[in-house]
Design an enzyme around this catalytic site. Structure first.
Site, PDB file in Angstrom:
ATOM      1  N   ASP A  45       0.460   2.995  -7.621  1.00  0.00           N
ATOM      2  CA  ASP A  45       1.563   2.776  -8.568  1.00  0.00           C
ATOM      3  C   ASP A  45       2.119   1.363  -8.591  1.00  0.00           C
ATOM      4  OD1 ASP A  45       2.758   3.229  -5.889  1.00  0.00           O
ATOM      5  OD2 ASP A  45       4.627   2.936  -6.992  1.00  0.00           O
ATOM      6  N   ASP A  55       3.433   6.013  -1.146  1.00  0.00           N
ATOM      7  CA  ASP A  55       4.747   5.893  -1.799  1.00  0.00           C
ATOM      8  C   ASP A  55       4.607   5.639  -3.300  1.00  0.00           C
ATOM      9  OD1 ASP A  55       6.898   5.534   0.580  1.00  0.00           O
ATOM     10  OD2 ASP A  55       4.989   4.638   1.147  1.00  0.00           O
ATOM     11  N   ASP A  94      -2.876   6.099  -2.690  1.00  0.00           N
ATOM     12  CA  ASP A  94      -1.681   5.418  -2.200  1.00  0.00           C
ATOM     13  C   ASP A  94      -0.665   6.507  -1.818  1.00  0.00           C
ATOM     14  OD1 ASP A  94       0.433   3.443  -1.900  1.00  0.00           O
ATOM     15  OD2 ASP A  94       1.114   4.044  -3.901  1.00  0.00           O
TER      16      ASP A  94
HETATM   17 MG   LIG Z   1       2.889   2.852  -3.853  1.00  0.00          MG
END
Ligand SMILES: [Mg+2]
Length: 251
Positions: free
Chosen positions: A196, A21, A19
């Site tokens: 996240d 961000d 991923d």
């Molecule tokens: Mg993310």
């Protein structure tokens, strides 16, 4: 190498899905304000070579957006799986049906125009409404988006950290990885995904169903079996991984 924070010893047979961000870069108040840590691009390039090209970005952003930040056109799945690039430097293909998106945007835009804290991030096959700067308006924003998407059978909502996304139905990070895994250099490898956000849970589910490794960045409930505390810890782990591969290849 015993693995950082109890993480397994890396394998050159991994397909590494990352991923962007909150995983490779810290979250910023606005999506265009993220900062790429020094050395990240070089590290990803090196790891990609060490994994024979089996390193991909799996993001909610458009891939061209991440290309711009990294100055590198890595393979990947963009817009939560609706966009696909199988090999480094290839063109991006939109995989899913986003008809009606312009109507949803047209309906929503005037309703949020009065508050500059609300940010509409437009993409080729989706859009994201960010309310990070106006968290007290969360319920209202979710309701507005739900109303605007009503009647568009091919579109659906997805909720993330301080954002709501309108995207093609069925596209998620799991389907994105599944599509990447259909062809070399990813097929036949063990999928490893680091993410996240809530939207990464679809990805965790996919890798766990394919005997892979799910790694969650930061706090919060997750189905992932492993944790890294922050993007800085991810960077450190990837550095260790690359150094480990290098040592092994010299032997
Ligand atoms: Mg993310």
């Amino acid at each position: 190498m015993s693995g950082l924070d109890g993480l397994p010893v890396p394998s050159r047979n991994w397909a590494l899905f990352l991923d962007f961000d909150g995983t490779l870069v810290d979250l910023a108040p606005k999506p265009d304000l993220v900062e790429v840590p020094a050395g990240l691009t070089g590290l990803l390039q090196k790891l990609s070579t060490q994994l024979d090209g089996a390193l991909a970005i799996v993001t909610g952003r458009e891939l061209c957006d991440v290309d711009g930040f990294l100055r590198l056109m890595l393979p990947g799945a963009g817009i939560h799986g609706a966009e696909l690039r199988r090999k480094m430097g290839d063109a991006t293909i939109v995989m899913d049906d986003s008809r009606g998106l312009a109507d949803v945007i047209a309906e929503l835009e005037p309703l949020i125009a009065g508050d500059p804290r609300l940010i509409l991030q437009l993409k080729s096959a989706a859009f994201t409404l960010h309310y990070r700067l106006a968290p007290e308006r969360e319920t209202e924003m979710r309701d507005l988006a739900a109303r605007a998407v009503k009647g568009h059978e091919n579109l659906e909502l997805m909720f993330g950290k301080m954002m709501v996304e309108v995207k093609p139905k069925g596209a998620d990070k799991g389907t994105g990885m599944e599509r990447l895994m259909q062809a070399p250099p990813f097929s036949t490898r063990v999928p490893v995904f680091i993410g996240d956000d809530i939207t990464d849970e679809d990805g965790f589910k996919f890798v766990k169903n394919h005997a892979g490794l799910a790694i969650k960045v930061g706090d919060g409930t997750s189905s992932a079996d492993h944790r890294l505390s922050s993007p800085a810890a991810v960077f450190e782990w990837l550095m260790d991984m690359s150094a480990y591969f290098e040592r092994k290849s010299r032997r």
